[in-house]
Design a protein around this motif. Structure first.
Motif, PDB file in Angstrom:
ATOM      1  N   LEU A   1       0.761  -1.453  -0.168  1.00 34.56           N
ATOM      2  CA  LEU A   1       0.097  -0.155   0.018  1.00 34.56           C
ATOM      3  C   LEU A   1       0.868   1.237  -0.084  1.00 34.56           C
ATOM      4  N   GLN A   2       2.074   1.079   0.833  1.00 35.89           N
ATOM      5  CA  GLN A   2       3.042   2.258   0.913  1.00 35.89           C
ATOM      6  C   GLN A   2       3.473   2.418  -0.327  1.00 35.89           C
ATOM      7  N   ARG A   3       3.996   1.437  -0.854  1.00 37.40           N
ATOM      8  CA  ARG A   3       4.753   1.264  -2.149  1.00 37.40           C
ATOM      9  C   ARG A   3       4.042   1.952  -3.384  1.00 37.40           C
ATOM     10  N   ASP A   4       2.728   1.404  -3.266  1.00 33.99           N
ATOM     11  CA  ASP A   4       1.790   1.958  -4.571  1.00 33.99           C
ATOM     12  C   ASP A   4       1.377   3.664  -4.274  1.00 33.99           C
ATOM     13  N   ALA A   5       1.560   4.176  -2.957  1.00 32.99           N
ATOM     14  CA  ALA A   5       1.201   5.469  -2.718  1.00 32.99           C
ATOM     15  C   ALA A   5       2.286   6.420  -2.921  1.00 32.99           C
ATOM     16  N   ALA A   6       3.594   5.539  -2.902  1.00 31.34           N
ATOM     17  CA  ALA A   6       4.743   6.587  -3.538  1.00 31.34           C
ATOM     18  C   ALA A   6       4.968   6.987  -4.785  1.00 31.34           C
TER      19      ALA A   6
END
Ligand SMILES: Cc1ncc(COP(=O)(O)O)c(C=O)c1O
Length: 433
Positions: free
Chosen positions: A428-433
């Motif tokens: 989720l964090q990587r997608d948001a970055a």
């Protein structure tokens, strides 16, 4: 069909929404495990927010409470005192090293211990001002909120608060607030805002709990001690969350070698029964006149019986050493995880003893907070049967507070679940970055 949706609905319809929190409806609990009303098992890394240090329903604590319930459950210590309360105060006086003869009193909640410590300091000094710190949490009464150094959710909309409370910066290495910066901020308060001769007390958490498990550097606590000595200010250590063995010593402040004047204790003191205490130098604690301190339920006999048993268990089961060992296990696991490629969101791992936390960031260089990721990890953990708590002024810290009695196998299982939760949440964090 699961009972929980119905209970969550009834809760929303009956209970004030201000009492926030999870919807894991407890049915029973044993040591480091809890089962909900649907029979679902959870490993408990919250311990009722650092309360069940001796685990849920420790047999020795339960036996002491049952025996007390057979004798009497309440008299009010002001009306008909009991030996167990006196014994507990004797023991606490011996455990808290202020460098002087001590006196103690029992109360019910953590914030009540904080309130009473401030009352005592004011009575002893004849002064009114109190210094607290940014990021501090001291409870939810008016004075507790006034001392707390975080507006949302604790203070917003609830003022005005008692006056003459000043917040000095708390050191935060990660965010670049050095001990020197923090002490300079404190000095500025004492030169710009309040005469040190008006300051009754300075209250500090040796490890900030709700604020994000920020450990006060020993040199900072030593400088605070020196400042209090210089100006006749009462130094209060709020050990409500960090005390009672959690950090590997009975009190977290012991790690620094600093001797406080007063200590506020609660949470882990009575294994799940409502009890708190103020312990400190006799010449300070005895300042208020007879009748000035106390309360109807303070030092309730059942809670006092539990506390005396908790002190026995900490000693008999070597829980101080166990806290250190648990802390090392958790820290090693988290440090290895943070070093793995793809895990840059784990921006810091810190703590003292079995009070360990990790901070989640969107960027390791800027340290920008990742509160959504934090919430997601807590949710993913719950979905896997692990109770985790977040904290931190930026809501981006996950704190681990397993009971100190947790068996190695359950601790390892809990850490596996936590790792799986992190792995599930990170994309989720990587997608948001
Ligand atoms: C350091 C500290 N002080 C005081 C309190 C208030 O304790 P209580 O909620 O029992 O009033 C807490 C509670 O989390 C705490 O962590």
């Amino acid at each position: 069909m699961s009972e929980i949706p119905g209970l969550a609905h009834r809760r929303a319809a009956a209970v004030a929404q201000g009492v926030g929190g999870k919807n894991i409806f407890a049915a029973r609990a044993e040591n480091a495990e809890l089962w909900d009303v649907d029979g679902r098992r959870y490993i408990d890394f919250a311990a009722g927010i650092a309360v069940n240090n001796t685990g849920h329903r420790h047999p020795k604590v339960m036996a002491a409470v049952m025996a007390q319930a057979e004798a009497f459950t309440h008299t009010c210590f002001h009306v008909a005192p009991y030996e167990s309360y006196v014994r507990l105060c004797e023991r606490l006086n011996g455990l808290v090293d202020t460098g002087e003869e001590n006196r103690a009193l029992c109360l019910t909640t953590g914030v009540e211990a904080v309130e009473n410590a401030v009352k005592i300091a004011r009575a002893a000094t004849g002064r009114s001002a109190v210094i607290a710190f940014t990021g501090a949490f001291h409870g939810r009464t008016m004075m507790g909120m006034a001392l707390t150094g975080k507006v949302k959710p604790y203070k917003a909309g609830f003022g005005p608060f008692p006056s003459e409370i000043y917040h000095a910066p708390f050191p935060n290495e990660l965010l670049g607030v050095t001990v020197e910066d923090a002490l300079r901020g404190l000095d500025e308060i004492l030169t710009s805002d309040v005469d040190p001769q008006r300051v009754a007390a300075l209250i500090v958490e040796p490890v900030q709990g709700e604020g994000g498990f920020n450990v006060a550097p020993p040199e900072f606590l030593k400088a605070l001690r020196a400042l209090c000595d210089r100006h006749g200010i009462v130094m209060i250590a709020d050990e409500v969350q960090a005390g009672m063995g959690r950090t590997g010593k009975m009190l977290a402040i012991e790690h620094s070698g600093v001797k406080p004047d007063l200590v506020a204790l609660a949470k882990g003191i009575a294994g799940g029964f409502p009890l708190s205490a103020v312990v400190g130098k006799a010449r300070i604690v005895n300042a208020p006149h007879p009748g000035g301190l106390g309360g109807t339920y303070g030092g309730n006999p059942l809670a006092v019986a539990a506390a005396n048993a908790v002190l026995d268990v900490i000693e008999e089961e070597g829980l101080l050493a166990r806290a250190t060992a648990i802390g090392e296990t958790i820290t090693a696991r988290l440090t290895a995880l943070a070093a793995r490629s793809g895990h840059e969101a784990i921006g810091d791992v810190r703590g003292l003893g079995a009070m360990v936390a990790y901070e989640l960031v969107t960027d390791r260089s800027t340290k920008a907070a990742a509160p959504e990721l934090t919430g997601r990890i807590v949710e993913e953990a719950e979905a896997r049967g692990l109770i985790l708590l977040s904290c931190g002024t930026r809501a981006n810290v996950v704190r681990l507070l397993p009971p100190l009695t947790i068996p190695d196998a359950v601790l390892a299982e809990g850490l596996d679940l936590m790792e799986a939760a992190i792995e599930a949440a990170l994309p989720l964090q990587r997608d948001a970055a």
